[in-house]
Write an enzyme that holds these catalytic residues in place. Structure first.
Site, PDB file in Angstrom:
ATOM      1  N   GLY A  43       2.776 -13.949  51.382  1.00 41.93           N
ATOM      2  CA  GLY A  43       1.604 -13.860  50.529  1.00 41.93           C
ATOM      3  C   GLY A  43       0.352 -14.085  51.343  1.00 41.93           C
ATOM      4  N   GLY A  75      -7.134 -16.477  49.951  1.00 43.97           N
ATOM      5  CA  GLY A  75      -8.321 -16.992  50.601  1.00 43.97           C
ATOM      6  C   GLY A  75      -8.006 -18.110  51.569  1.00 43.97           C
ATOM      7  N   GLY A 135      -5.346 -18.408  53.528  1.00 46.34           N
ATOM      8  CA  GLY A 135      -4.581 -18.063  54.718  1.00 46.34           C
ATOM      9  C   GLY A 135      -3.395 -17.185  54.373  1.00 46.34           C
ATOM     10  CB  VAL A 141       2.273 -17.845  53.177  1.00 45.89           C
ATOM     11  CG1 VAL A 141       3.489 -18.745  53.268  1.00 45.89           C
ATOM     12  CG2 VAL A 141       1.088 -18.620  52.637  1.00 45.89           C
ATOM     13  CE  LYS A 157      -1.889 -21.482  52.587  1.00 43.13           C
ATOM     14  NZ  LYS A 157      -1.765 -22.064  51.267  1.00 43.13           N
ATOM     15  CG  ASP A 212      -6.868 -25.143  45.120  1.00 48.65           C
ATOM     16  OD1 ASP A 212      -7.295 -24.818  43.986  1.00 48.65           O
ATOM     17  OD2 ASP A 212      -6.822 -24.356  46.075  1.00 48.65           O
TER      18      ASP A 212
END
Ligand SMILES: *[C@@H]1O[C@H](CO)[C@@H](O)[C@H](O)[C@H]1NC(C)=O
Ligand SMILES: *[C@@H]1O[C@H](CO)[C@@H](O)[C@H](O)[C@H]1NC(C)=O
Ligand SMILES: *[C@@H]1O[C@H](CO)[C@@H](O)[C@H](O)[C@H]1NC(C)=O
Ligand SMILES: *[C@@H]1O[C@H](CO)[C@@H](O)[C@H](O)[C@H]1NC(C)=O
Ligand SMILES: *[C@@H]1O[C@H](CO)[C@@H](O)[C@H](O)[C@H]1NC(C)=O
Ligand SMILES: *[C@@H]1O[C@H](CO)[C@@H](O)[C@H](O)[C@H]1NC(C)=O
Ligand SMILES: *[C@@H]1O[C@H](CO)[C@@H](O)[C@H](O)[C@H]1NC(C)=O
Ligand SMILES: *[C@@H]1O[C@H](CO)[C@@H](O)[C@H](O)[C@H]1NC(C)=O
Length: 664
Positions: free
Chosen positions: A351, A354, A356, A358, A373, A469
């Protein structure tokens, strides 16, 4: 002669009679010893019993193979006296920082601990069995990590644990000399002797430790009146349990003696196997100087080899400063990560967002699947503090948190290594119409799991960790679809290339509590706000902000509130569920979500309260839809977006950050 013989028999006889049930064994080193070992436990060629050796969380046990009789009569009577002494050494690979969790001498009805957790549970209990009287486990722990959830007093203590990791009594490691407690450092890599003695008549349990070679101090470190008859069964196994963690620590037992109904025989300290010397790194330069000067050809060959090596080095170059050496196993080699992902191939990308990209990878050393990541960072300022934070977060262990295994640093780049989660992130199942969706019981389980992970970060770990987050795309699903919160504590990192000293607002649009732009600070309450939005996302199957929706449906919070005001809160439930949910649970989750999204931080419940509500231990407080009326929501909207139109912000799942100053 006859009298002598008689005396001999008389002396032997009582001994023999009581010995028929009593157990007495002695190991001066463990070479050839018949012990039941599991996990990483092994006997080395020197005869040391090595309990752990791993840099991964592992548990290990070593038991005397036969059950030991502790009661003569199953149904009545107290537990027998017993006594044990052993010599142990705890050798952390990198002294000073962090270590594994220590060693426990254990009495247990079983040798089977496969359902127990390592780490802070020392391979004895799991989350549900910890503290439960059905365990019937007595443990004397030499504990080298402070776990506040068990009220540990420090990271270097001795305690007595009955059926759970919260000690009934504990004391900092040391020994008494003339009534004064002299400190001992369990992780110093030195050998210590411990004595554990229980008197079945007076019901007293004593624990004493001292540096190896010292005679047993007269005053025990711990002396506690306790009737073990309730805990101890007729037959119990005796042995050791230990657990390691990401920081390689080797737990050794050098000798052990045990006896019921008597004083354990003394160990022959001189014949015990020694702890291995700590390895020092050899200096390759010394070897080069030692070469005869005449071997010019060899030197030339080496020089060309060096060129090759240097070229290779440049490719795999990573940043490493002296202070980083202490982080040992948490630091990954760039080379290993490069190989694990086959050179960060696009095919391995799991994936990108924003924060980074992975990658999936397989570590060559352990064959373990990991997620790696890659994050860009510009500044080197604050890097040391940041790496310390990463190393610290690497020790967080909870079944609802994605394990951070370690990091690697390169010029302008930071790599974080996580456990691989086979089912990916939750947002895919909620918002991607091409993907199958999740049923209500699964969603409710994920919600409760994430809540318990957040509770651990906020209140149960040794430090308060603010996630910063919380959102559906940061919730990952393991093989059994358990929700695990990822990326905790790290949102600051993604604030790339900027001075960490200035106040930055970090988080994701739509999940940001209204006070954040004003105060610029993330707190437990701002995490709870984001958690509230997350609850609504999972229940409604909608993103927190839908810019393309009708005006009054743009903000998810607003929309759910509007449904409730109409008296039809269940209209907000995800239509993809097709009405297949428990009405009470759905209603509770929606209302709790709204409660957590209260614009006033003080009005939001703490995460512990939220967990209690979700588990049904505490009812949801009574409040009406007017409580969070839409004018307050309008205010919230204005504060969050500061009059800037939504289109200017990425409203997908990417993390964004902005300077609070520029918005006021
Ligand atoms: C220990 O000694 C007590 C008293 O002599 C005796 O009653 C008991 O049976 C002994 N226990 C064992 C396990 O031998
Ligand atoms: C080790 O002890 C167990 C239990 O007493 C026994 O069954 C086994 O035969 C022993 N093994 C050896 C190699 O002595
Ligand atoms: C650690 O234990 C494992 C399994 O017992 C073994 O394969 C490995 O060689 C050991 N590592 C070290 C460094 O001794
Ligand atoms: C064990 O205790 C029970 C109940 O007190 C008693 O009836 C029985 O005789 C005892 N057995 C032995 C072997 O002492
Ligand atoms: C300890 O507990 C056992 C079993 O509950 C009981 O038989 C015994 O009398 C107790 N001992 C003391 C000293 O209270
Ligand atoms: C214990 O010893 C280790 C290794 O010498 C050292 O790094 C650490 O700081 C010591 N801990 C305490 C509490 O003194
Ligand atoms: C926890 O341990 C208990 C007792 O050992 C076991 O019955 C139970 O299945 C374990 N629970 C989990 C989730 O592994
Ligand atoms: C435990 O320590 C106390 C106090 O020093 C002592 O009186 C008692 O005899 C000890 N008990 C055992 C079982 O060693």
């Amino acid at each position: 002669m006859v009298t002598r013989l008689l005396l001999f028999v008389v002396l032997l006889l009582p001994n023999f009679v009581s010995c028929s049930d009593a157990v007495d064994f002695l190991y001066n080193g463990f070479r050839g010893a018949n012990l039941t070992l599991d996990g990483t436990a092994a006997v080395t060629s020197d005869g040391l019993l090595r309990l752990t050796n791993a840099t991964m969380p592992e548990k290990s046990h070593a038991f005397y193979p036969d059950p030991v009789r502790f009661k003569i009569n199953r149904s009545s009577g107290g537990a027998s006296s017993f006594s044990s002494t052993f010599v142990f050494g705890i050798v952390p690979e990198f002294s000073g920082l962090m270590s594994g969790h220590g060693i426990a001498l254990v009495l247990s009805p079983t040798q089977d601990f496969h359902t127990a957790i390592g780490s802070q549970y020392m391979g004895l209990f799991n989350l549900s069995s910890n503290g439960k009287p059905f365990n019937h486990v007595v443990a004397v722990e030499l504990d080298t990590v402070q776990n506040p959830e068990f009220s540990d007093i420090n990271a270097n203590h001795v305690g007595v644990d009955i059926d759970g990791m919260s000690s009934i009594t504990s004391q900092r490691a040391g020994y008494y000399v003339n009534g004064e407690l002299q400190n001992l450092n369990l992780t110093s890599g030195n050998s210590f002797q411990a004595w554990v003695e229980y008197d079945g008549e007076s019901n007293q349990l004593n624990v004493t430790i001292a540096p190896m070679g010292m005679i047993k101090p007269a005053t025990p470190l711990l002396s506690r009146a306790i009737n073990l008859s309730r805990v101890i069964f007729e037959h119990m196994y005796v042995g050791f349990s230990s657990s390691s963690d990401t920081f390689r620590t080797i737990h050794y037992i050098q000798g052990w003696s045990f006896m019921t109904n008597g004083t354990a025989r003394e160990l022959d300290l001189a014949s015990l196997p020694r702890l291995p010397r700590r390895r020092r790194k050899k200096n390759p330069i010394a070897l080069v100087i030692g070469l005869p000067a005449g071997a010019l050809v060899a030197v030339l060959a080496m020089a060309s080899a060096l060129v090759v090596v240097l070229r290779r080095r440049a490719r795999f170059s990573q940043m490493l400063e002296d202070w980083e050496l202490a982080y040992g196993p948490q630091r990954f080699q760039y080379r290993d990560l490069y190989k694990a992902t086959q050179g960060f191939r696009d095919a391995e990308v799991l994936g990108a967002g924003g924060s980074g990209t992975v990658y999936r990878g397989v570590l060559a050393s352990s064959k373990e699947e990991v997620a790696i990541k890659r994050v860009c960072h510009g500044s080197r300022q604050g890097m040391r503090a940041f790496v310390a934070e990463v190393a610290c977060l690497g020790r967080v262990r909870h079944r609802n948190l994605v394990r951070l295994l370690g990091y690697c640093r390169r010029e302008g780049e930071f790599l974080l290594v996580y456990d691989f989660m086979p089912n990916g992130s939750l947002d895919k199942f909620l918002f991607d119409r091409r993907s199958s969706t999740l049923g209500w019981s699964c969603r409710f389980g994920i919600i409760r799991g994430v809540a318990s992970g957040l509770l651990y970060l906020h209140e149960e770990w040794e430090q308060v960790v603010i996630h910063r987050d919380v959102k559906a795309s940061n919730v990952l699903l393991d093989g059994d679809f358990n929700g695990r919160l990822g990326d905790f504590g790290l949102a600051r990192l993604y604030d790339r290339g900027t001075d960490p000293q200035t106040t930055h607002v970090v988080g994701t649009m739509g999940y940001l509590a209204p006070e954040i732009p004003r105060t610029g600070k993330s707190t437990k309450a701002t995490d709870v706000f984001a958690f509230g939005v997350f609850l609504l996302e999972v229940a409604c199957g909608r993103r927190p902000v839908e810019p393309r929706a009708a005006e009054d449906e743009v903000l998810l919070v607003d929309w759910v509130l509007a449904c409730w005001s109409r008296g039809e809160i269940l209209e907000a439930a995800d239509p993809r569920l097709g009405g297949a949910y428990v009405t009470e649970e759905m209603e509770m989750v929606l209302k709790l979500g709204l409660l957590c999204c209260d614009p006033l931080p003080a009005a939001r419940p703490g995460i512990r309260r939220a967990v209690q509500i979700l588990c049904g231990d505490v009812p949801l407080p009574k409040f009406s839809s007017n409580y969070l009326n839409s004018s307050v929501m309008a205010l919230l909207e204005n504060e969050v977006f500061g009059g800037v139109s939504l289109e200017e912000y990425p409203v997908n799942s990417d993390t964004v950050s902005f300077l609070s100053a520029s918005r006021h």
